[in-house]
Design a protein around this motif. Structure first.
Motif, PDB file in Angstrom:
ATOM      1  N   ALA A  65       0.865  -1.216  -0.169  1.00  0.00           N
ATOM      2  CA  ALA A  65      -0.033   0.094  -0.041  1.00  0.00           C
ATOM      3  C   ALA A  65       0.793   1.248   0.078  1.00  0.00           C
ATOM      4  CB  ALA A  65      -1.128  -0.060   1.170  1.00  0.00           C
ATOM      5  N   LEU A  66       2.124   1.089   0.519  1.00  0.00           N
ATOM      6  CA  LEU A  66       3.072   2.301   0.670  1.00  0.00           C
ATOM      7  C   LEU A  66       3.607   2.568  -0.802  1.00  0.00           C
ATOM      8  CD1 LEU A  66       4.307   4.364   2.528  1.00  0.00           C
ATOM      9  CD2 LEU A  66       6.249   2.674   2.813  1.00  0.00           C
ATOM     10  N   ALA A  67       3.628   1.448  -1.427  1.00  0.00           N
ATOM     11  CA  ALA A  67       4.022   1.896  -3.140  1.00  0.00           C
ATOM     12  C   ALA A  67       3.223   2.273  -3.805  1.00  0.00           C
ATOM     13  CB  ALA A  67       4.318   0.538  -3.552  1.00  0.00           C
ATOM     14  N   VAL A  69       1.092   4.850  -2.543  1.00  0.00           N
ATOM     15  CA  VAL A  69       0.890   6.156  -2.060  1.00  0.00           C
ATOM     16  C   VAL A  69       1.988   6.845  -2.584  1.00  0.00           C
ATOM     17  CG1 VAL A  69       1.121   7.464   0.027  1.00  0.00           C
ATOM     18  CG2 VAL A  69      -0.182   5.503   0.059  1.00  0.00           C
ATOM     19  N   CYS A  70       3.449   6.276  -2.417  1.00  0.00           N
ATOM     20  CA  CYS A  70       4.633   7.194  -2.917  1.00  0.00           C
ATOM     21  C   CYS A  70       5.297   6.581  -4.011  1.00  0.00           C
ATOM     22  CB  CYS A  70       5.703   7.414  -1.590  1.00  0.00           C
ATOM     23  SG  CYS A  70       6.049   5.605  -1.342  1.00  0.00           S
ATOM     24  N   GLY A  71       4.733   5.509  -4.677  1.00  0.00           N
ATOM     25  CA  GLY A  71       5.525   5.034  -5.879  1.00  0.00           C
ATOM     26  C   GLY A  71       6.672   4.330  -5.796  1.00  0.00           C
ATOM     27  N   ARG A  72       7.083   3.742  -4.670  1.00  0.00           N
ATOM     28  CA  ARG A  72       8.243   3.067  -4.102  1.00  0.00           C
ATOM     29  C   ARG A  72       8.154   2.101  -3.226  1.00  0.00           C
ATOM     30  NH1 ARG A  72      12.785   7.925  -3.218  1.00  0.00           N
ATOM     31  NH2 ARG A  72      12.244   9.286  -4.843  1.00  0.00           N
ATOM     32  N   ARG A  73       8.881   0.955  -3.493  1.00  0.00           N
ATOM     33  CA  ARG A  73       8.573  -0.256  -2.644  1.00  0.00           C
ATOM     34  C   ARG A  73       9.780  -0.310  -1.522  1.00  0.00           C
ATOM     35  NH1 ARG A  73       5.539  -4.575  -2.604  1.00  0.00           N
ATOM     36  NH2 ARG A  73       7.166  -5.869  -1.911  1.00  0.00           N
ATOM     37  N   THR A  74      10.649   0.521  -1.949  1.00  0.00           N
ATOM     38  CA  THR A  74      11.981   0.271  -0.908  1.00  0.00           C
ATOM     39  C   THR A  74      11.857   1.056   0.285  1.00  0.00           C
ATOM     40  OG1 THR A  74      12.771   2.431  -2.194  1.00  0.00           O
ATOM     41  CG2 THR A  74      13.333   0.277  -3.032  1.00  0.00           C
TER      42      THR A  74
END
Length: 1024
Positions: A65-67, A69-74
């Motif tokens: 879900a964070l990816a 929101v901000c477009g990154r999985r790291t």
């Protein structure tokens, strides 16, 4: 739908946390970049809200879900005031640029930003380089000398700083009117004293150890002489000190004869002495190169002896790679940065960057300047080894302490320790903590307990679902996605919803199957099975229930009637065309349209084809007539050579092919071409350029495509280029002949040479330099090959020279000069010893195993696999059974292999015979009758060998074939179950519609499972 709603909830949860907290950090406990970001905020005095994703049960879902929101999985991901800042690099960049301060201030967070260190002011108007002491000469700068040199360079600046510091002794000096060195330097700087003293007083010392050493060493700087000493005095001092001469001419492991000669020449050039004045120095060096040289040798003999010694220095032709220079000679990247290098491709990873190769002589020179001698290098290696050993010991002791801590924690929760197979996927986190101190013991234990709870819940849901499906008669739906998702996921649909979905799916598939069977029956009744894939509406009816079976059959019937009509028309019209002698008109437009659509009549189509053929024949006849007429006219006017089509101008070709224009215009165009041809040939003959008559520009002018001026310019340019090429060729051939080389042999090997001769690219000097480099490289390779082959042959190591990708291999040394002859020989000696040791170990193992067979009777032998083969008999998966000699057994018998577990009956596994002398047989150990409470003792697992008649062995092979058929059925059943459980499966009666790559997915899954558990298909399964 449920998963998408859950994902939306997590996104809303993330946005809420970002809004509630001024500084939000999403992190993982074992990530070093996350630790750096958290440490940065701690230093700033900022209290950040940290979410450790690896310690949360839904950490993976939250990261997904964070990816979104901000477009990154790291990780890490930093939010300040609800705004996304980025990861570790973005946060540090914002800190350095001052943007972080603005973001924190906008979010209402007070941060203590570190002050920037002020830049030091220059204490003198002179350039910085003028402060340094003269550089030590040659390769003789020892570590002690370099240290003193550094202290001498640092001393003025250190004394200047001490003059500003609060010190009683310094205050006394300043009060007495003795200006410090810093003040002396600042007198001519043109700046205020207050501005100069402030940076010096505030700037802390960068290297306290160096400052302390500088303060402890009293550096004496003598005053310069009033006049420079004459050269004769310097020579007298040099030759009056034999120890200095010996040190200058002494060679060791880091200083070869080439470096000795270089340093001696540099010394002579620095003193400005002539050859006669330095004759004693060269004579001693020549006698070191050739001890047998007489004392009365003249200058030419001395020079020749020194040159022979230099040319015999193999280090001049050897190279070392970057890792060798840094490891063996202890050089840093900065020290290697100023050395020239070549590159070679990586022999293992072809797409990797090329390997840097440094000349060994230059590497030795740098190492000698750094360490002083081979002994200094050895001492540095020893010190580094001691330091590395201490670090290794510390690391191992820390790992052992963490291992004991983790082992105790795992035993406290009922596991057998860090090697427990129950850990499963948590072994990665256990290893990360033990080896790299990543994570915590509590985190690992909490994650394991959470996983155990989830597994227990999954088993409970599985039992509930299984009982419910049995009652509802839905066991065939167990492998479908709703059931699988319910068993392996929490928080989804309820059991009643899952059962309802499975029942609805079953009913839908039954309806699909019923519709498919009805359509197949109707199509079969009218023999229309072949049209089931040609009717688009059949899929709409079977899958979606749109339309009716009768409409599908009617569409298939119409398609069949259309195809039969087209076939009948094709047969009739082809026969008609054949009867009228028009077989070439089968593919005409009118015939093709009649066959496809049936529009018009057969007679109309044949008439149109006849007219089309007649029109083509008329056009061809007219073109032939015009061609004949033009040829006759040209022959009458003496222009027969233009009767050929490739010599005719464009206007003439168009008139002949299509009749465009007139005959007069076509003949006039030929006359114009002939006139242009005569004109340009005359000009070429006057300028002596007849050989360029076939140039493309000349042909274009004759045909009228380019003007005459442009054609002549092209001819003159081609002639000039050819003349220049011939001059370059003659010049280069003469130069190569003077060096004993041939252009014909080198043109294909030296690209620069061929480019210079053909195109004039580069220069003659560059081409000859490239030739000399290639020739010298070839000579060096031959010399290295002779040296290393002689050394290998002397010890009989020709077959142990190694592969080209191995270190210290013969081919790598010959090709690139990498390594040394001693290194190649030592590596070959090691390979020979390793091969002999492997052969000895194999012989011992085979002898031990052969001796371990116990003969029970004249035809039976038994081997105890529990004690003589491997510690765990289950690790022995298969054996190779072979006859040592052909014909060792009688023709009617074979050697059979059996296995037995716990004294049970022997299980047959295969045999060999004279006609089939070897085979690799799987052991497939039977399951023990009772679970093993402890490791099995001697005699538990046995391998038996028996001599039996071939007739009996044939019968046993028959039963073995039945077992193979059973195994094949189990593989097919596993594939069927996998296809049923596929996500997008659609069933049409007795058919399954699956993606085209389903076999690839299944094979990958089956291979991985067989690798983990080779017997999972046959263990505890009933017969198929």
């Amino acid at each position: 739908m449920a998963s998408s709603s859950a994902g939306g909830d997590l996104v809303a949860q993330i946005n809420a946390k970002n809004s509630e907290n001024s500084v939000m950090v999403y992190s993982k406990t074992y990530c070093p970049y996350c630790s750096e970001v958290k440490s940065l905020f701690n230093k700033l005095g900022v209290s950040a809200k940290v979410v450790e994703l690896d310690e949360l049960a839904d950490g993976d879902s939250l990261q997904q879900a964070l990816a979104s929101v901000c477009g990154r999985r790291t990780v890490p991901q930093v939010f300040i005031g609800g705004k996304h800042v980025g990861g570790c690099d973005d946060t540090v960049a914002a800190m350095n640029s001052g943007k972080l301060k603005e973001l924190l201030a906008a979010a209402g967070v007070q941060a203590t930003l570190p002050a920037l260190r002020p830049q030091p002011h220059t204490m003198s108007s002179r350039p910085k380089r003028s402060h340094k002491a003269p550089k030590r000469f040659g390769a003789f700068a020892s570590p002690e000398a370099q240290e003193v040199e550094e202290l001498e360079e640092a001393a003025p600046l250190k004394r200047g700083r001490r003059a500003v510091a609060v010190d009683s002794e310094s205050e006394g000096e300043l009060a007495a009117g003795q200006p410090s060195e810093e003040e002396e330097e600042s007198e001519g700087s043109g700046q205020e004293d207050e501005e100069e003293e402030r940076p010096a007083a505030r700037r802390p010392a960068k290297r306290p150890r160096a400052a302390a050493a500088a303060a402890a060493v009293e550096v004496y700087v003598p005053a310069p002489p009033a006049e420079p000493r004459p050269r004769s005095d310097m020579l007298s001092l040099l030759f009056a000190c034999p120890a200095l001469i010996d040190a200058l001419l002494e060679a060791d492991g880091l200083r070869t004869i080439s470096l000795v000669a270089r340093d001696a020449a540099n010394l002579a050039a620095a003193l400005g002495v002539s050859g006669a004045e330095a004759a004693p120095l060269w004579r001693q060096m020549a006698r070191r190169c050739e001890p047998g040289l007489g004392a009365d040798a003249n200058a030419e003999q001395v020079r020749a002896a020194i040159l022979r010694g230099i040319r015999g220095d193999i280090a001049r032709k050897e190279v070392v790679n970057k890792s060798t220079a840094q490891g063996e000679f202890r050089l840093t990247q900065k020290e290697l940065g100023g050395l020239p290098y070549t590159t070679r491709p990586n022999p293992i990873f072809w797409h990797a960057p090329p390997v840097k190769m440094y000349n060994k002589l230059e590497v030795l020179a740098v190492a000698h300047r750094k360490f002083g001698s081979a002994g200094g290098l050895a001492a540095a290696k020893a010190a580094a080894g001691v330091k590395s050993a201490k670090a290794t010991q510390t690391r191992k002791s820390n790992e052992e302490a963490r291992k004991l801590e983790m082992d105790a924690a795992l035993r406290a929760i009922g596991l057998s320790g860090v090697r427990s197979h129950q850990l499963g996927g948590h072994k990665v986190h256990v290893k990360a903590y033990i080896k790299h101190n990543q994570g915590t013991v509590a985190g690992v234990v909490a994650a394991f307990n959470k996983q155990q709870e989830e597994d227990a819940a999954a088993r409970r849901r599985y039992k509930e679902l299984l009982n419910r499906l049995k009652r509802e008669d839905l066991m065939s739906e167990l492998a479908h996605p709703p059931a699988q998702n319910y068993m392996h996921r929490q928080g989804g649909p309820t059991l009643d919803e899952v059962v309802a979905a499975l029942r609805a799916g079953k009913e839908a598939r039954e309806c699909v199957g019923e519709r498919q069977r009805s359509v197949d029956a109707l199509l079969a009744a009218e023999e229309l099975q072949g049209y089931s894939y040609c009717v688009p509406s059949i899929q709409d009816f079977v899958i979606n229930g749109e339309g009716s079976a009768e409409a599908v059959v009617a569409e298939a019937r119409a398609r069949r009637d259309k195809d039969e009509g087209a076939d009948a028309r094709r047969t009739a019209i082809y026969a008609h065309l054949e009867a009228e002698g028009l077989p070439s008109c089968r593919h005409s437009v009118a015939v093709t349209a009649y066959i496809r659509s049936g529009e018009g009549s057969e007679e109309e189509a044949v008439a149109a084809a006849r007219a089309e053929q007649a029109e083509v024949a008329a056009r061809t006849q007219a073109a032939d007539a015009r061609r004949t007429r033009i040829s006759q006219v040209l022959a009458a006017e003496g222009l027969e050579e233009y009767a050929a089509q490739h010599r005719q101008p464009r206007i003439t070709k168009e008139y002949i092919s299509s009749g465009k224009g007139s005959e007069e215009a076509a003949v006039a165009a030929v006359w114009l071409c002939a006139a242009r041809r005569v004109s340009i040939f005359a000009r070429l003959e006057r300028e002596g350029l007849q050989q360029w008559a076939d140039l493309r520009a000349v042909r274009d002018f004759i045909s009228g495509d380019v003007p005459e001026k442009e054609a002549m310019a092209a001819v003159r340019g081609a002639a000039a280029r050819m003349e220049s090429r011939q001059k370059r060729l003659a010049s280069i051939e003469a130069a190569l002949a003077a060096e004993g080389q041939s252009y014909g042999q080198l043109r294909w090997r030296v690209r620069e040479l061929e480019m210079y001769v053909q195109d004039g690219e580069g220069s003659k000097e560059a081409a000859l330099a490239a030739v000399r480099r290639i020739v010298q490289d070839a000579a060096d390779k031959r010399e290295r090959q002779e040296l290393v082959d002689a050394a290998l042959n002397a010890e009989g190591l020709q077959s142990h020279r190694g592969y080209s990708f191995e270190a210290n291999s013969r081919d790598k040394y010959v090709q690139y000069g990498e390594g040394s002859v001693d290194g190649v020989v030592a590596a070959a000696r090691k390979r020979r010893d390793d091969a002999a040791a492997r052969a000895a170990r194999l012989s011992d193992v085979m002898a031990a195993q052969a001796a371990a067979f116990v003969q029970a009777d004249p035809t039976h032998w038994v081997l105890d696999a529990t004690t003589t083969v491997v510690p765990d008999y289950r690790e022995l998966k298969e054996v190779a059974l072979f006859l040592t000699q052909p014909g060792v057994l009688p023709a009617d018998v074979g050697l059979a292999l059996y296995v037995s577990i716990g004294g049970a009956d022997w299980s047959y596994r295969g045999f060999v015979s004279n006609s089939h002398p070897s085979d690799v047989l799987p052991l497939s150990w039977p399951e023990p009758s009772a679970p093993l409470a402890a490791p099995p003792g001697p005699g538990f697992a046995q391998i038996g060998v028996s001599v039996e008649p071939l007739a009996e062995l044939g019968q046993k092979e028959g039963s073995k074939l039945g077992a193979k058929e059973d195994f094949a059925k189990r593989v097919g059943l596993d594939l069927f179950h996998f296809m049923q459980s596929f996500g997008n499966v659609q069933q049409m009666g007795d058919k399954l519609v699956v993606p085209s790559n389903v076999l690839d997915h299944w094979y990958t899954r089956l291979s991985n499972r067989l690798r983990r558990d080779p017997d999972f298909l046959t263990r505890n399964r009933d017969a198929v």
